[in-house]
Design a protein around this motif. Structure first.
Motif, PDB file in Angstrom:
ATOM      1  N   ALA A  38      26.163 -21.002 -45.464  1.00 17.56           N
ATOM      2  CA  ALA A  38      27.528 -21.258 -45.402  1.00 17.56           C
ATOM      3  C   ALA A  38      28.188 -19.682 -45.142  1.00 17.56           C
ATOM      4  CB  ALA A  38      28.297 -21.851 -46.430  1.00 17.56           C
ATOM      5  N   GLN A  39      27.424 -18.801 -45.570  1.00 12.12           N
ATOM      6  CA  GLN A  39      27.765 -17.218 -45.282  1.00 12.12           C
ATOM      7  C   GLN A  39      27.784 -16.992 -43.895  1.00 12.12           C
ATOM      8  OE1 GLN A  39      25.827 -14.496 -47.829  1.00 12.12           O
ATOM      9  NE2 GLN A  39      25.030 -16.159 -48.849  1.00 12.12           N
ATOM     10  N   PRO A  40      28.786 -16.186 -43.310  1.00 14.40           N
ATOM     11  CA  PRO A  40      28.665 -15.860 -41.971  1.00 14.40           C
ATOM     12  C   PRO A  40      27.675 -14.658 -41.727  1.00 14.40           C
ATOM     13  CG  PRO A  40      30.575 -14.909 -42.999  1.00 14.40           C
ATOM     14  CD  PRO A  40      29.922 -15.722 -44.210  1.00 14.40           C
ATOM     15  N   ALA A  41      26.864 -14.942 -40.644  1.00 17.86           N
ATOM     16  CA  ALA A  41      25.820 -14.153 -40.314  1.00 17.86           C
ATOM     17  C   ALA A  41      25.403 -14.405 -38.903  1.00 17.86           C
ATOM     18  CB  ALA A  41      24.592 -14.043 -41.107  1.00 17.86           C
ATOM     19  N   THR A  42      25.246 -13.349 -38.238  1.00 15.52           N
ATOM     20  CA  THR A  42      24.815 -13.826 -36.758  1.00 15.52           C
ATOM     21  C   THR A  42      23.453 -14.514 -36.416  1.00 15.52           C
ATOM     22  OG1 THR A  42      24.048 -11.442 -36.411  1.00 15.52           O
ATOM     23  CG2 THR A  42      26.367 -12.092 -35.660  1.00 15.52           C
ATOM     24  N   ARG A  43      22.615 -13.869 -37.492  1.00 13.85           N
ATOM     25  CA  ARG A  43      21.204 -14.444 -37.350  1.00 13.85           C
ATOM     26  C   ARG A  43      20.621 -14.992 -38.926  1.00 13.85           C
ATOM     27  NH1 ARG A  43      17.561  -9.630 -35.940  1.00 13.85           N
ATOM     28  NH2 ARG A  43      16.091 -10.721 -35.954  1.00 13.85           N
ATOM     29  N   VAL A  44      19.970 -15.731 -39.051  1.00 18.13           N
ATOM     30  CA  VAL A  44      19.222 -16.432 -40.460  1.00 18.13           C
ATOM     31  C   VAL A  44      17.916 -16.098 -40.343  1.00 18.13           C
ATOM     32  CG1 VAL A  44      19.322 -18.329 -41.982  1.00 18.13           C
ATOM     33  CG2 VAL A  44      21.171 -17.919 -40.628  1.00 18.13           C
ATOM     34  N   VAL A  45      17.205 -15.273 -41.118  1.00 15.23           N
ATOM     35  CA  VAL A  45      15.955 -15.141 -41.335  1.00 15.23           C
ATOM     36  C   VAL A  45      15.200 -15.488 -42.466  1.00 15.23           C
ATOM     37  CG1 VAL A  45      13.948 -13.614 -41.228  1.00 15.23           C
ATOM     38  CG2 VAL A  45      15.906 -13.261 -39.831  1.00 15.23           C
ATOM     39  N   LEU A  46      14.250 -16.656 -42.548  1.00 14.89           N
ATOM     40  CA  LEU A  46      13.617 -17.181 -43.804  1.00 14.89           C
ATOM     41  C   LEU A  46      12.531 -16.476 -44.095  1.00 14.89           C
ATOM     42  CD1 LEU A  46      14.361 -19.622 -45.750  1.00 14.89           C
ATOM     43  CD2 LEU A  46      12.777 -21.008 -44.372  1.00 14.89           C
ATOM     44  N   ASP A  47      12.390 -15.850 -45.266  1.00 11.74           N
ATOM     45  CA  ASP A  47      11.277 -14.978 -45.770  1.00 11.74           C
ATOM     46  C   ASP A  47      10.397 -16.115 -46.614  1.00 11.74           C
ATOM     47  OD1 ASP A  47       9.357 -13.330 -46.706  1.00 11.74           O
ATOM     48  OD2 ASP A  47      10.851 -12.359 -47.721  1.00 11.74           O
ATOM     49  N   MET A  48       9.324 -16.468 -45.893  1.00  3.66           N
ATOM     50  CA  MET A  48       8.479 -17.210 -46.468  1.00  3.66           C
ATOM     51  C   MET A  48       7.143 -16.698 -47.153  1.00  3.66           C
ATOM     52  SD  MET A  48       9.069 -20.706 -43.854  1.00  3.66           S
ATOM     53  CE  MET A  48       8.095 -21.748 -44.955  1.00  3.66           C
ATOM     54  N   SER A  49       7.136 -15.313 -47.259  1.00  2.00           N
ATOM     55  CA  SER A  49       5.970 -14.657 -47.837  1.00  2.00           C
ATOM     56  C   SER A  49       5.385 -15.246 -49.076  1.00  2.00           C
ATOM     57  CB  SER A  49       6.363 -13.244 -47.916  1.00  2.00           C
ATOM     58  OG  SER A  49       7.354 -12.937 -48.597  1.00  2.00           O
ATOM     59  N   GLN A  50       6.297 -16.097 -49.905  1.00  2.00           N
ATOM     60  CA  GLN A  50       5.683 -16.389 -51.094  1.00  2.00           C
ATOM     61  C   GLN A  50       5.233 -18.019 -51.223  1.00  2.00           C
ATOM     62  OE1 GLN A  50       5.780 -14.319 -53.970  1.00  2.00           O
ATOM     63  NE2 GLN A  50       6.246 -12.837 -52.341  1.00  2.00           N
ATOM     64  N   VAL A  51       5.579 -18.661 -50.076  1.00  2.00           N
ATOM     65  CA  VAL A  51       5.056 -19.872 -49.854  1.00  2.00           C
ATOM     66  C   VAL A  51       3.514 -20.154 -49.419  1.00  2.00           C
ATOM     67  CG1 VAL A  51       5.579 -22.202 -48.707  1.00  2.00           C
ATOM     68  CG2 VAL A  51       7.414 -20.663 -49.103  1.00  2.00           C
ATOM     69  N   GLU A  52       2.616 -20.593 -50.392  1.00  2.00           N
ATOM     70  CA  GLU A  52       1.295 -20.844 -49.970  1.00  2.00           C
ATOM     71  C   GLU A  52       0.902 -22.046 -49.308  1.00  2.00           C
ATOM     72  OE1 GLU A  52      -0.954 -18.455 -50.107  1.00  2.00           O
ATOM     73  OE2 GLU A  52       0.175 -16.707 -50.999  1.00  2.00           O
ATOM     74  N   PHE A  53       1.828 -23.054 -49.720  1.00  2.00           N
ATOM     75  CA  PHE A  53       1.377 -24.398 -49.209  1.00  2.00           C
ATOM     76  C   PHE A  53       2.707 -25.038 -48.571  1.00  2.00           C
ATOM     77  CE2 PHE A  53       1.565 -28.970 -49.547  1.00  2.00           C
ATOM     78  CZ  PHE A  53       0.277 -29.416 -48.978  1.00  2.00           C
ATOM     79  N   LEU A  54       2.762 -25.692 -47.398  1.00  2.00           N
ATOM     80  CA  LEU A  54       3.519 -26.211 -46.827  1.00  2.00           C
ATOM     81  C   LEU A  54       2.977 -27.896 -46.178  1.00  2.00           C
ATOM     82  CD1 LEU A  54       6.497 -25.906 -45.303  1.00  2.00           C
ATOM     83  CD2 LEU A  54       5.163 -25.505 -43.272  1.00  2.00           C
ATOM     84  N   ASP A  55       3.669 -28.662 -46.588  1.00  2.00           N
ATOM     85  CA  ASP A  55       3.261 -30.130 -45.958  1.00  2.00           C
ATOM     86  C   ASP A  55       4.315 -30.364 -45.082  1.00  2.00           C
ATOM     87  OD1 ASP A  55       5.511 -31.008 -47.553  1.00  2.00           O
ATOM     88  OD2 ASP A  55       4.235 -32.424 -48.768  1.00  2.00           O
ATOM     89  N   SER A  56       4.111 -31.848 -44.475  1.00  2.00           N
ATOM     90  CA  SER A  56       4.906 -32.353 -43.362  1.00  2.00           C
ATOM     91  C   SER A  56       6.524 -32.399 -43.998  1.00  2.00           C
ATOM     92  CB  SER A  56       4.524 -33.489 -42.799  1.00  2.00           C
ATOM     93  OG  SER A  56       4.393 -34.642 -44.117  1.00  2.00           O
TER      94      SER A  56
END
Length: 115
Positions: A38-56
């Protein structure tokens, strides 16, 4: 659901501080991302460096966030671990998202683009 956000040079950097992004937390992830972005920003970047597992379900949640931000802003990803990168590659989502090797690449790019 642990998400941490900071705004750097017009870029909203959101760090996922979880080892798993799966069915157990996908809904909370989407809800928290809605609050954080909800914060204003021109770009949104998701840092996923801590995520070891991602399912569907986790992948679906990331895609849902991307769609919620569109068309005003794009969701970019950074720091994918090998297992998570493999999911994005196998599902061809790596062609949908702009993916940065590390979050530092995003901030350095912003500094270079600033002149």
């Amino acid at each position: 659901m642990n998400l941490y956000a900071e705004s750097v040079e017009g870029v909203l950097l959101v760090r996922v501080d979880e080892e798993r992004l799966d069915a157990a937390i996908a809904i909370r992830f989407k809800d928290r991302m809605r609050e954080v972005t909800a914060q204003p920003a021109t770009r949104v970047v998701l840092d996923m460096s801590q995520v070891e597992f991602l399912d569907s379900s986790g992948l679906g949640a990331v895609v849902a966030v991307m769609k919620a931000l569109a068309p005003r802003r794009k969701l970019e990803l950074a720091g994918l671990t090998p297992n998570v990168a493999k999911v994005f590659h196998l599902t061809r989502m790596d062609s949908v998202f702009r993916i940065h090797a590390a979050i530092s690449d995003v901030t350095e790019e912003g500094i270079r683009n600033a002149g």
